[in-house]
Structure formats: C-alpha cells, structure tokens
Design an enzyme around this catalytic site. Sequence first.
Site, PDB file in Angstrom:
ATOM      1  N   ASP A 288      29.344   6.276 -16.430  1.00 46.07           N
ATOM      2  CA  ASP A 288      29.044   4.855 -16.551  1.00 46.07           C
ATOM      3  C   ASP A 288      29.822   4.040 -15.516  1.00 46.07           C
ATOM      4  OD1 ASP A 288      27.979   2.531 -17.539  1.00 46.07           O
ATOM      5  OD2 ASP A 288      29.366   2.380 -19.220  1.00 46.07           O
ATOM      6  N   CYS A 322      16.351   4.909 -14.737  1.00 41.41           N
ATOM      7  CA  CYS A 322      17.692   4.938 -15.322  1.00 41.41           C
ATOM      8  C   CYS A 322      17.651   3.895 -16.428  1.00 41.41           C
ATOM      9  CB  CYS A 322      18.761   4.674 -14.267  1.00 41.41           C
ATOM     10  SG  CYS A 322      18.381   3.352 -13.096  1.00 41.41           S
ATOM     11  N   SER A 323      18.498   2.878 -16.368  1.00 39.40           N
ATOM     12  CA  SER A 323      18.394   1.808 -17.350  1.00 39.40           C
ATOM     13  C   SER A 323      17.621   0.625 -16.772  1.00 39.40           C
ATOM     14  CB  SER A 323      19.782   1.362 -17.809  1.00 39.40           C
ATOM     15  OG  SER A 323      19.686   0.410 -18.845  1.00 39.40           O
ATOM     16  N   ALA A 324      18.097   0.126 -15.623  1.00 37.32           N
ATOM     17  CA  ALA A 324      17.407  -0.984 -14.962  1.00 37.32           C
ATOM     18  C   ALA A 324      16.317  -0.502 -14.005  1.00 37.32           C
ATOM     19  CB  ALA A 324      18.407  -1.852 -14.214  1.00 37.32           C
ATOM     20  N   GLY A 325      16.452   0.743 -13.559  1.00 38.09           N
ATOM     21  CA  GLY A 325      15.446   1.280 -12.649  1.00 38.09           C
ATOM     22  C   GLY A 325      15.663   0.923 -11.200  1.00 38.09           C
ATOM     23  N   ILE A 326      16.921   0.658 -10.805  1.00 37.38           N
ATOM     24  CA  ILE A 326      17.173   0.337  -9.397  1.00 37.38           C
ATOM     25  C   ILE A 326      18.379   1.082  -8.811  1.00 37.38           C
ATOM     26  CG2 ILE A 326      16.089  -1.943  -9.471  1.00 37.38           C
ATOM     27  CD1 ILE A 326      18.845  -3.188  -9.743  1.00 37.38           C
ATOM     28  N   GLY A 327      19.439   1.301  -9.605  1.00 40.71           N
ATOM     29  CA  GLY A 327      20.665   1.903  -9.067  1.00 40.71           C
ATOM     30  C   GLY A 327      20.583   3.404  -8.912  1.00 40.71           C
ATOM     31  N   ARG A 328      20.751   4.130 -10.003  1.00 39.59           N
ATOM     32  CA  ARG A 328      20.679   5.597  -9.966  1.00 39.59           C
ATOM     33  C   ARG A 328      19.282   6.057  -9.543  1.00 39.59           C
ATOM     34  NH1 ARG A 328      23.733   6.571 -15.816  1.00 39.59           N
ATOM     35  NH2 ARG A 328      25.329   4.970 -15.488  1.00 39.59           N
ATOM     36  N   GLN A 366      22.082   0.072  -5.864  1.00 40.29           N
ATOM     37  CA  GLN A 366      22.634  -1.191  -6.357  1.00 40.29           C
ATOM     38  C   GLN A 366      23.994  -1.556  -5.775  1.00 40.29           C
ATOM     39  OE1 GLN A 366      22.336  -1.089 -10.577  1.00 40.29           O
ATOM     40  NE2 GLN A 366      22.320  -3.295 -10.827  1.00 40.29           N
TER      41      GLN A 366
END
Length: 391
Positions: A288, A322-328, A366
Amino acid sequence: QVLYRLKEKVQVSDRQLKAPPPDLHLTPTVPPDSAQRSKGTKVVINLWLQIVIKYQISAVFYFLSLRSRRGSNVSLVLDMSALGSVEPLNVAVVTPRESVAREYLSSAGRPLTRQQLRDIVNNTHKLHAEFTEIPMNFIDPKELDIPNHGTKNRYKTILPNPHSRVILKSKSCNDLLSSYINANYIRGYLGDEKAFIATQGPMVNTVNDFWQMAWQEESPVIVMITKLKEKNEKCVLYWPEKRGIYGKIEVLVNSIRECEHYTTRSLTLKCGNQTRVLQHYWYTSWPDHKTPDSTMPLLQLMADVETDRRMAAVMGPVIVHCSAGIGRTGCFIATTIGCRQLQLEGVVDVLSITCQLRADRGGMIQTGEQYEFVHHALSLYEARLSTETGQ
C-alpha cells in the site's frame, strides 16, 4: 484597446453636450465660447471614462478570479467590443494550456538504448524531473454529460476520458447511466487499438457492469492488482466462490492456481447459449502507498498474462484494474508495452509510452516512484534479454 474604443464612442458634439445624461449630475448650461465648450467636452469624457473604466476593471478582476479548469466546455472571454461584459461561449474551446498538453502527449519521447536504460535507473533525480513534466490529462466532470455518473465512480476525481471510454451496450438509448462504466480503452505497442482496458476496482453497484463489459469486449484475461482492502476498501469481491450470476452473465470458477505473488482463476462466462473461458489474475504483493521491492513478480505476471492472451480463443482487450485504475494499472500496461518494444526494437521509450497511456486515460502511472519502478522492471527485462541473446 479599451481606451481607444471609449474615445471613439465618446465623440460628443456640442449638441449632445447640451443634454448630458441625467445620471452624470452635470450642469446643463452650455459654455458660451469654444474654449469653454472644449473644456466641457473634456469633463464629460473624463466622467464617462471614470464610470466605464471602473466597470471594465471590475469585470477584468471577476474574469481573472474564475478558475480555469482543464477540458471545460465553457470558456469565459472578455468581449472588448461590449466594453466589459463577460460572456460564456456555448462551443467547446481548447485553451492554450490544453493545446500544449495535447501536443506534449502526442509528441514527447526519449528512446533509450539498452545501455542508456541501465544507466538511467541509477539517476533517480532525472527520472522524477522527467515525470513531473508529463501532463496528467485529468478531465473536468462537466465533460461527462451523464446524469448521476458520480454514483458509479470509486473516486470522484478519477474519471474516464470521454474520447476513449468504454460504453456498455444498453437496451435504452436514453438511459445514459446504464451504459456508463469508469473504464477506458488503452492503446498497446505501436498504437495497437484497444489492446487493454484500464478500469477502477468494481464497486457493489458496478459489479454487474464489470462482467457485462468483460463479456461485451470479449476479454481473454482480467488482471487485478490490489487487495480488497488496504486501510480502506479498494475493491469489492466481484467473482464467486464457485458460481455466481451478475445481471445476464453467469460466472463459473473452473480451477484455482496459487502462486507466491498472485492467484490465477480459470473462469467460464455464460450469456444465453454462449460460453467463453477467461483467466483472472489476482496480484496481491503490491504494498500500500509504495512500489514493490522487487520487479520480478510483475515481470512473471506479465509473461503469464501474455501467454494466456495469445492462446485465448477470443482476442479482445486485456482488462487491467487496481483501485482507481491509473497507478498500478498504468505500471503493468507500460511495462508490458516497454518489454515488447525492447524485444522487437532493442530500445524503449518510457516517456512516450506514458504519454500515450495518459492520452487515453488521465493520470496513468500516478507517481514518480511508479515511473521509476517501470524503468527498473524494464532494466531487469533487458538484462534477461541480453543473457538470452548473448549481447
């Protein structure tokens, strides 16, 4: 320009001066000689200037106080011919800032040879400086003309860029919300259209939409790079233990394979009389709020996903979230494209890849640490290639 136009508008004749506007509170007496008339003309002009310029300055400060938002379909401009009025335009206007950002995302690049890639992973400062120059390309919520779309967004500031967003097929053309999902098509290597779909982690009220998208787009693989909860909820459990029905889509779990860093599920999707097999990868080793210590698990995941994609009976986009769909999500897709480029060209352009991703979905990759992580993953992949080819 304002003063020039004012002077043009205030060419007051002697006759006009005999009846000055009542709100100026001027004495209506007309000066008897020309010198006095000239003096009277200057008085009126000065009063007009004081009134109108004061109004003009107020309008200017009001205009400057408005925050300019990227992508707004309403631009506020100062209409000089109207002497101070502020008018909204009803047409989409691309601001200079937007234009520069678009040009950067479509043209920026820095191809790295294998040696340059090895060197730059040790130059953290240069990588972070390069990363900060890349426009984020987030959109203004006003660009999405879909009532109540906020109910389907996990994060209110992370929205799908309109030109590349996935649109769910709906029975009703008028029901825009039923066709909405926070997901974008992402180009792959050499701009391959719809190679991936980047999306947010499903929510309780979007699970059915997610499976509808997987079926509609004929996706062979789903890659999930988040835990269900990391302090807060990151994603809901959207697949069944054995069998589940999500809207019109039935999902069956055929088998489960546990690896050290991720779990693979073979799923069968059914819709009507049709069935389709899909592989689901759940990568749980990403810590995290930081990047993994090792890039090896991500490269292994990427290799397995690519193998499954090539062997699949359907050739739709690989869904990554992922969660937001941009970083990982951005890290995984960028690494996949970069490895392909290294393999076929012997060079890699992470800057150009990142720009392409952000042109399709704002904010992809991100943080500077994630940008650095992608370079490290590609450097490790390059070392493997060099060993295999003897270079």
